[in-house]
Design an enzyme around this catalytic site. Structure first.
Site, mmCIF file in Angstrom:
data_model
loop_
_atom_site.group_PDB
_atom_site.id
_atom_site.type_symbol
_atom_site.label_atom_id
_atom_site.label_comp_id
_atom_site.label_asym_id
_atom_site.label_seq_id
_atom_site.Cartn_x
_atom_site.Cartn_y
_atom_site.Cartn_z
ATOM 1 N NE ARG A 147 -3.896 -2.200 0.537
ATOM 2 C CZ ARG A 147 -3.964 -3.316 0.129
ATOM 3 N NH1 ARG A 147 -2.924 -3.724 -0.736
ATOM 4 N NH2 ARG A 147 -4.880 -4.208 0.357
ATOM 5 C CB SER B 229 -8.909 -0.672 4.598
ATOM 6 O OG SER B 229 -9.441 -1.810 4.057
ATOM 7 C CD GLU C 207 -5.271 1.304 2.599
ATOM 8 O OE1 GLU C 207 -4.908 0.060 3.196
ATOM 9 O OE2 GLU C 207 -6.092 1.271 1.682
HETATM 10 P P1 FAD Z 1 -8.181 9.734 -4.555
HETATM 11 O O1 FAD Z 1 -8.660 9.458 -3.497
HETATM 12 O O2 FAD Z 1 -8.560 10.918 -5.328
HETATM 13 O O3 FAD Z 1 -6.373 9.976 -4.389
HETATM 14 C C1 FAD Z 1 -5.678 9.271 -3.459
HETATM 15 C C2 FAD Z 1 -4.218 9.904 -3.547
HETATM 16 O O4 FAD Z 1 -3.667 9.698 -4.635
HETATM 17 C C3 FAD Z 1 -4.074 11.333 -3.157
HETATM 18 O O5 FAD Z 1 -3.156 11.529 -2.314
HETATM 19 C C4 FAD Z 1 -4.164 11.988 -4.273
HETATM 20 O O6 FAD Z 1 -3.239 13.158 -4.127
HETATM 21 C C5 FAD Z 1 -3.156 11.151 -5.210
HETATM 22 N N1 FAD Z 1 -3.458 10.786 -6.608
HETATM 23 C C6 FAD Z 1 -4.888 10.995 -7.263
HETATM 24 N N2 FAD Z 1 -4.665 10.781 -8.409
HETATM 25 C C7 FAD Z 1 -3.360 11.031 -8.912
HETATM 26 C C8 FAD Z 1 -2.552 11.249 -10.012
HETATM 27 N N3 FAD Z 1 -3.207 11.264 -11.261
HETATM 28 N N4 FAD Z 1 -1.480 11.540 -9.903
HETATM 29 C C9 FAD Z 1 -0.599 11.691 -8.758
HETATM 30 N N5 FAD Z 1 -1.381 11.491 -7.547
HETATM 31 C C10 FAD Z 1 -2.788 11.088 -7.455
HETATM 32 N N6 FAD Z 1 -7.841 0.411 -2.125
HETATM 33 C C11 FAD Z 1 -7.059 -0.738 -2.249
HETATM 34 O O7 FAD Z 1 -5.975 -0.575 -2.626
HETATM 35 N N7 FAD Z 1 -7.499 -1.891 -2.467
HETATM 36 C C12 FAD Z 1 -9.079 -2.265 -2.281
HETATM 37 O O8 FAD Z 1 -9.504 -3.203 -2.457
HETATM 38 C C13 FAD Z 1 -9.639 -0.915 -1.756
HETATM 39 N N8 FAD Z 1 -10.985 -1.145 -1.752
HETATM 40 C C14 FAD Z 1 -11.881 0.396 -1.573
HETATM 41 C C15 FAD Z 1 -13.069 0.068 -1.203
HETATM 42 C C16 FAD Z 1 -13.829 1.132 -0.937
HETATM 43 C C17 FAD Z 1 -15.392 0.961 -0.555
HETATM 44 C C18 FAD Z 1 -13.388 2.528 -1.029
HETATM 45 C C19 FAD Z 1 -14.170 3.663 -0.684
HETATM 46 C C20 FAD Z 1 -11.975 2.422 -1.183
HETATM 47 C C21 FAD Z 1 -11.087 1.384 -1.354
HETATM 48 N N9 FAD Z 1 -9.782 1.367 -1.612
HETATM 49 C C22 FAD Z 1 -9.126 0.338 -1.898
HETATM 50 C C23 FAD Z 1 -9.302 2.776 -1.549
HETATM 51 C C24 FAD Z 1 -9.289 3.664 -2.948
HETATM 52 O O9 FAD Z 1 -10.258 3.108 -3.555
HETATM 53 C C25 FAD Z 1 -7.850 3.517 -3.725
HETATM 54 O O10 FAD Z 1 -6.715 3.884 -2.912
HETATM 55 C C26 FAD Z 1 -7.985 4.239 -5.152
HETATM 56 O O11 FAD Z 1 -6.779 3.832 -5.722
HETATM 57 C C27 FAD Z 1 -8.326 5.695 -4.777
HETATM 58 O O12 FAD Z 1 -8.208 6.466 -6.015
HETATM 59 P P2 FAD Z 1 -8.687 7.753 -6.204
HETATM 60 O O13 FAD Z 1 -8.682 8.169 -7.495
HETATM 61 O O14 FAD Z 1 -10.041 7.784 -5.483
HETATM 62 O O15 FAD Z 1 -7.740 8.383 -5.418
HETATM 63 P P1 NAP Z 2 -10.636 -10.374 4.620
HETATM 64 O O1 NAP Z 2 -10.850 -11.293 3.526
HETATM 65 O O2 NAP Z 2 -11.545 -10.462 5.787
HETATM 66 O O3 NAP Z 2 -9.214 -10.689 5.076
HETATM 67 C C1 NAP Z 2 -8.712 -9.971 6.243
HETATM 68 C C2 NAP Z 2 -7.100 -9.427 5.977
HETATM 69 O O4 NAP Z 2 -6.491 -10.430 6.177
HETATM 70 C C3 NAP Z 2 -7.194 -8.722 4.761
HETATM 71 O O5 NAP Z 2 -6.754 -7.417 5.079
HETATM 72 C C4 NAP Z 2 -5.973 -9.420 4.143
HETATM 73 O O6 NAP Z 2 -4.987 -8.612 3.886
HETATM 74 C C5 NAP Z 2 -5.609 -10.631 4.992
HETATM 75 N N1 NAP Z 2 -5.861 -12.089 4.019
HETATM 76 C C6 NAP Z 2 -6.853 -12.679 4.254
HETATM 77 N N2 NAP Z 2 -6.541 -13.614 3.516
HETATM 78 C C7 NAP Z 2 -5.154 -13.680 3.191
HETATM 79 C C8 NAP Z 2 -4.395 -14.715 2.553
HETATM 80 N N3 NAP Z 2 -4.822 -15.780 1.988
HETATM 81 N N4 NAP Z 2 -3.226 -14.094 2.316
HETATM 82 C C9 NAP Z 2 -2.722 -13.187 2.928
HETATM 83 N N5 NAP Z 2 -3.611 -12.146 3.532
HETATM 84 C C10 NAP Z 2 -4.715 -12.586 3.708
HETATM 85 O O7 NAP Z 2 -10.426 -8.978 4.140
HETATM 86 P P2 NAP Z 2 -11.460 -7.976 3.392
HETATM 87 O O8 NAP Z 2 -11.630 -6.848 4.569
HETATM 88 O O9 NAP Z 2 -12.846 -8.648 3.125
HETATM 89 O O10 NAP Z 2 -10.919 -7.509 2.067
HETATM 90 C C11 NAP Z 2 -10.688 -8.393 0.920
HETATM 91 C C12 NAP Z 2 -9.580 -7.778 0.158
HETATM 92 O O11 NAP Z 2 -9.817 -6.582 -0.574
HETATM 93 C C13 NAP Z 2 -7.964 -7.532 0.786
HETATM 94 O O12 NAP Z 2 -7.161 -8.016 0.108
HETATM 95 C C14 NAP Z 2 -8.069 -6.175 1.344
HETATM 96 O O13 NAP Z 2 -6.865 -5.554 1.434
HETATM 97 C C15 NAP Z 2 -8.966 -5.679 -0.103
HETATM 98 N N6 NAP Z 2 -9.556 -4.557 0.443
HETATM 99 C C16 NAP Z 2 -8.876 -3.327 0.550
HETATM 100 C C17 NAP Z 2 -9.593 -1.967 0.825
HETATM 101 C C18 NAP Z 2 -8.873 -0.873 0.972
HETATM 102 O O14 NAP Z 2 -9.408 0.215 1.128
HETATM 103 N N7 NAP Z 2 -7.511 -0.872 1.022
HETATM 104 C C19 NAP Z 2 -11.081 -1.992 1.219
HETATM 105 C C20 NAP Z 2 -11.810 -3.114 0.839
HETATM 106 C C21 NAP Z 2 -11.202 -4.272 0.732
HETATM 107 P P3 NAP Z 2 -4.639 -7.570 2.665
HETATM 108 O O15 NAP Z 2 -5.448 -6.316 2.968
HETATM 109 O O16 NAP Z 2 -3.106 -7.171 2.691
HETATM 110 O O17 NAP Z 2 -5.110 -8.369 1.481
#
Ligand code: FAD
Ligand code: NAP
Length: 337
Positions: free
Chosen positions: A163, A237, A333
């Site tokens: 991340r 998250s 995050e």
């Molecule tokens: P923004 O929120 O608009 O920006 C995020 C950051 O990136 C800011 O610092 C901004 O300045 C910078 N930025 C944006 N665009 C650019 C650009 N073009 N150039 C340089 N910098 C830039 N994230 C995960 O990793 N995994 C997930 O599974 C995941 N699930 C999510 C589920 C939900 C319901 C929500 C709401 C969010 C989730 N996220 C997840 C977080 C988010 O969706 C990601 O981080 C996504 O990449 C953010 O994109 P954005 O365009 O909305 O960025």
């Molecule tokens: P989950 O499946 O309930 O699992 C809980 C946590 O355990 C996750 O964060 C995941 O880590 C870790 N995990 C589960 N199974 C794993 C495996 N086999 N090996 C290694 N790590 C494992 O999680 P969840 O909340 O429903 O999310 C599912 C996936 O979507 C995850 O990968 C999560 O990162 C992603 N997600 C991300 C965001 C965001 O905003 N960043 C939001 C929603 C969902 P990791 O997070 O490192 O994968």
């Protein structure tokens, strides 16, 4: 391209918190960026790049310029079994995923339904269900604000880690990502290590999933577990999963044998932040206008009229209680502004 003064951001962040920007501009191509930053006024004022606003929390008004990246377009080139797909920074991430899934370009399917834009995806090296952006990233083009030049970043320039990337650390705020290229494949190798995927495939009687099956299953799990920002404000998250040394983990495990954990690199252990928060009693809790999501304590939500500051303070309470109980300092995050 028009710079607008005093612009409301409530509909441009998925937390849905109210905040105003002193100035706002949307950008349709690299030339727009060149023209904008040829003016010293914008080069020298505080700036924030905005994509889908799904990974940020505004704790107050923004007293500078919001640069909203809306660069569109998807193109691809096939070389043997490899497919190089390039998308504009303003393309909606899931539109790109759907384009690839429809064309059977493999590698991106586990990242289905992540909100946000293509340009933001490298910033935190988005990841889900065992796949990270870095697994499919080829290169990106980025506009350097100080010089007005375009730089191409190869994978090794991006410092991707869990991340994180150089765009979120050393080079934070210095570049605007205008397009991203991905190396996908015509050969499908499903990534099925996350338990929820196997369970859902089994429920559907699918033993040999294709790309579309995997994308559908991931999308289904996400919809069933996560709040939809269109109806309840959130940014996914809120905290990262902490990654701790094995010695610290073994001590914790003796006190909390059920602790959810996974091996990370170099002998470190990744702990589920959601589990830690849940075991401090926060899951589904409502505090004023904010709280944690009933199905996933790692997601902080806006129950209606929360301010960014209220959500931020709530996140501090969570950090304090997790630290008091488990001796682990959670790291946010979500980007705080
Ligand atoms: P923004 O929120 O608009 O920006 C995020 C950051 O990136 C800011 O610092 C901004 O300045 C910078 N930025 C944006 N665009 C650019 C650009 N073009 N150039 C340089 N910098 C830039 N994230 C995960 O990793 N995994 C997930 O599974 C995941 N699930 C999510 C589920 C939900 C319901 C929500 C709401 C969010 C989730 N996220 C997840 C977080 C988010 O969706 C990601 O981080 C996504 O990449 C953010 O994109 P954005 O365009 O909305 O960025
Ligand atoms: P989950 O499946 O309930 O699992 C809980 C946590 O355990 C996750 O964060 C995941 O880590 C870790 N995990 C589960 N199974 C794993 C495996 N086999 N090996 C290694 N790590 C494992 O999680 P969840 O909340 O429903 O999310 C599912 C996936 O979507 C995850 O990968 C999560 O990162 C992603 N997600 C991300 C965001 C965001 O905003 N960043 C939001 C929603 C969902 P990791 O997070 O490192 O994968």
């Amino acid at each position: 391209m028009q710079v607008i003064e005093n612009f409301p951001l409530k509909n441009l962040n998925t937390f849905g918190v109210a905040a105003n920007a002193a100035w706002y501009v949307d950008i349709r191509d690299e030339e727009d960026l060149g023209a904008l930053f040829s003016q010293d006024r914008w080069k020298n004022c505080p700036r924030l790049v905005l994509g889908g606003g799904s990974n940020m929390l505004f704790t107050s008004d923004f007293s500078g310029l919001i640069v909203h990246v809306k660069i569109q377009g998807i193109r691809y080139e096939v070389k043997g079994d490899d497919v190089f797909v390039t998308a504009g920074g303003g393309v909606v991430w899931n539109d790109l995923v759907n384009f690839c899934v429809e064309n059977s370009f493999a590698g991106i399917e586990n990242l289905s339904l992540i909100p946000g834009s293509v340009g933001a995806a490298p910033v935190q090296n988005i990841g889900a269900y065992g796949v990270e952006l870095q697994d499919i990233f080829h290169s990106c083009r980025a506009f350097e604000i100080a010089s007005g030049r375009i730089r191409v970043f190869e994978k090794e320039d991006c410092g991707f880690s869990y991340r994180d990337s150089v765009f979120k650390s050393a080079l934070k705020g210095l570049y605007i990502i205008t397009e991203v290229s991905f190396k996908l494949s015509k050969i499908f190798k499903p990534e099925l290590t996350y338990g929820a995927i196997g369970d859902e495939l089994q429920k559907r009687g699918i033993t040999k999933p294709n790309i579309k099956d995997l994308s559908t299953v991931v999308s289904h799990i996400r919809v069933s577990k996560l709040p939809d920002p269109a109806t309840i404000g959130n940014a996914g998250s809120f905290f990262k999963n902490p990654v701790i040394p094995e010695t610290q983990f073994l001590k914790l495990k003796s006190d909390f044998p059920e602790i959810v954990h996974f091996p990370a690199t170099n002998g470190y252990i990744k702990i589920s932040a959601g589990w830690l928060i849940e075991h401090c009693g926060w899951k589904g809790k409502v505090v004023g206008n904010t709280g944690t999501w009933k199905n996933q304590a790692l997601v902080l939500v806006n129950h209606g009229n929360a301010t960014g500051d209220e959500i931020f303070k709530f996140s501090e309470s969570i950090i304090e209680s997790v630290n008091a109980k488990f001796g682990i300092l959670l790291e946010r995050e979500v980007n705080i502004f």
